[in-house]
Structures are given as C-alpha cells and as structure tokens.
Design a protein around this motif. Structure first.
Motif, PDB file in Angstrom:
ATOM      1  N   CYS A   1       0.850  -1.431   0.294  1.00  0.00           N
ATOM      2  CA  CYS A   1       0.089   0.019   0.075  1.00  0.00           C
ATOM      3  C   CYS A   1       0.894   1.548  -0.261  1.00  0.00           C
ATOM      4  O   CYS A   1       1.876   1.138  -0.189  1.00  0.00           O
ATOM      5  N   GLU A   2       0.079   2.466  -0.282  1.00  0.00           N
ATOM      6  CA  GLU A   2       0.909   3.553  -0.635  1.00  0.00           C
ATOM      7  C   GLU A   2       0.252   4.190   0.718  1.00  0.00           C
ATOM      8  O   GLU A   2      -0.850   4.605   1.595  1.00  0.00           O
ATOM      9  N   VAL A   3       1.076   5.122   1.613  1.00  0.00           N
ATOM     10  CA  VAL A   3       0.452   5.676   2.419  1.00  0.00           C
ATOM     11  C   VAL A   3       1.097   7.054   3.086  1.00  0.00           C
ATOM     12  O   VAL A   3       2.047   7.875   2.538  1.00  0.00           O
ATOM     13  N   ALA A   4       0.481   8.275   2.543  1.00  0.00           N
ATOM     14  CA  ALA A   4       0.570   9.391   2.451  1.00  0.00           C
ATOM     15  C   ALA A   4       0.628  10.670   4.073  1.00  0.00           C
ATOM     16  O   ALA A   4       0.376   9.958   4.850  1.00  0.00           O
TER      17      ALA A   4
ATOM     18  N   ASN B   1       1.535  26.416   5.767  1.00  0.00           N
ATOM     19  CA  ASN B   1       1.524  26.054   4.831  1.00  0.00           C
ATOM     20  C   ASN B   1      -0.827  26.501   4.969  1.00  0.00           C
ATOM     21  O   ASN B   1      -1.493  26.007   4.853  1.00  0.00           O
ATOM     22  N   ASN B   2      -0.858  27.468   6.271  1.00  0.00           N
ATOM     23  CA  ASN B   2      -2.503  28.490   6.274  1.00  0.00           C
ATOM     24  C   ASN B   2      -2.901  27.832   6.433  1.00  0.00           C
ATOM     25  O   ASN B   2      -4.681  27.648   6.524  1.00  0.00           O
ATOM     26  N   TYR B   3      -2.521  26.031   7.485  1.00  0.00           N
ATOM     27  CA  TYR B   3      -3.311  24.937   7.787  1.00  0.00           C
ATOM     28  C   TYR B   3      -4.495  23.893   7.045  1.00  0.00           C
ATOM     29  O   TYR B   3      -5.368  24.055   6.491  1.00  0.00           O
ATOM     30  N   GLN B   4      -3.369  23.944   5.568  1.00  0.00           N
ATOM     31  CA  GLN B   4      -3.880  23.225   4.081  1.00  0.00           C
ATOM     32  C   GLN B   4      -3.974  21.948   4.525  1.00  0.00           C
ATOM     33  O   GLN B   4      -2.519  21.503   4.700  1.00  0.00           O
ATOM     34  N   ASP B   5      -4.317  20.247   4.392  1.00  0.00           N
ATOM     35  CA  ASP B   5      -2.977  19.460   3.978  1.00  0.00           C
ATOM     36  C   ASP B   5      -2.524  19.770   2.950  1.00  0.00           C
ATOM     37  O   ASP B   5      -2.905  19.894   2.651  1.00  0.00           O
ATOM     38  N   GLU B   6      -1.801  19.678   3.618  1.00  0.00           N
ATOM     39  CA  GLU B   6      -0.588  19.676   1.617  1.00  0.00           C
ATOM     40  C   GLU B   6       0.224  17.763   2.847  1.00  0.00           C
ATOM     41  O   GLU B   6       0.616  17.446   3.397  1.00  0.00           O
ATOM     42  N   VAL B   7       0.520  17.094   1.169  1.00  0.00           N
ATOM     43  CA  VAL B   7       1.206  15.670   1.170  1.00  0.00           C
ATOM     44  C   VAL B   7       2.601  15.873   0.966  1.00  0.00           C
ATOM     45  O   VAL B   7       2.765  16.522   0.159  1.00  0.00           O
ATOM     46  N   ILE B   8       3.045  14.877   2.419  1.00  0.00           N
ATOM     47  CA  ILE B   8       4.978  16.382   1.749  1.00  0.00           C
ATOM     48  C   ILE B   8       5.552  14.659   1.466  1.00  0.00           C
ATOM     49  O   ILE B   8       7.281  15.065   0.892  1.00  0.00           O
ATOM     50  N   ALA B   9       4.927  13.213   1.302  1.00  0.00           N
ATOM     51  CA  ALA B   9       5.381  12.127   0.797  1.00  0.00           C
ATOM     52  C   ALA B   9       4.651  11.208   0.918  1.00  0.00           C
ATOM     53  O   ALA B   9       3.577  11.669   1.963  1.00  0.00           O
ATOM     54  N   VAL B  10       4.894  10.692   0.097  1.00  0.00           N
ATOM     55  CA  VAL B  10       4.643   9.116  -0.104  1.00  0.00           C
ATOM     56  C   VAL B  10       5.342   8.552   0.676  1.00  0.00           C
ATOM     57  O   VAL B  10       5.748   7.973  -0.285  1.00  0.00           O
TER      58      VAL B  10
END
Length: 85
Positions: A4-7, A15-24
């Motif tokens: 599986c892949e985990v974000a 980041n102004n409290y916005q979800d940001e995927v920084i790695a997978v």
C-alpha cells in the motif's frame, strides 16, 4: 505480498492550515495484518505531532485498516513494548 501507499500529510500555520501531502511511503508486508502493523507504526510515531498525520491512499484498504484498529491494536503495539507505570 501485500502493498500500500501511505500519504504523510502536514497541516500547520506554515501552509495556512491546509492539508499538504509531503511524502508518500510505500509499505510492503507478507500479510495484511503485518501491513496494518507497519502502517500503525507511522501513526504511533506521530502520536504527539498535532500537525502530522498518515493515511492509506486506497480508500477501501483505509476502511479495512480503521476496522482492524478497533481490535488489532494490542497494548504492546500501542506502547511499543515500553513499561508503563
């Protein structure tokens, strides 16, 4: 082999409290139970980090994982084998 892949998601003031995927992260195991244990290790490692969380990208597998956590997380997994007073 189960995979599986985990974000890795961060959400904080930088980041102004916005979800940001920084790695997978790619996770592999010889059984679904062991796969879920490895994914849980990510969550456990970020337990005290309020800005970071981890989520399995595949929605169906994520739902299975959430159901597994109800009974699959043992006291040893939760505390990492540490002694708790």
């Amino acid at each position: 082999m189960y995979k599986c892949e985990v974000a890795e998601i961060i959400n904080w003031f930088h980041n102004n409290y916005q979800d940001e995927v920084i790695a997978v992260h790619k996770v592999e195991a010889n059984s679904k139970e062991n796969l879920f244990k490895k994914v849980y290790a990510f969550e456990r490692g970020a337990r005290y980090d309020n800005a970071r969380r981890y989520r399995i990208i595949d929605r169906d597998l994520y739902n299975e994982y959430q159901n597994w956590k109800v009974n699959g997380v043992t006291i040893e997994l939760f505390y990492g084998g540490a002694t708790v007073d």
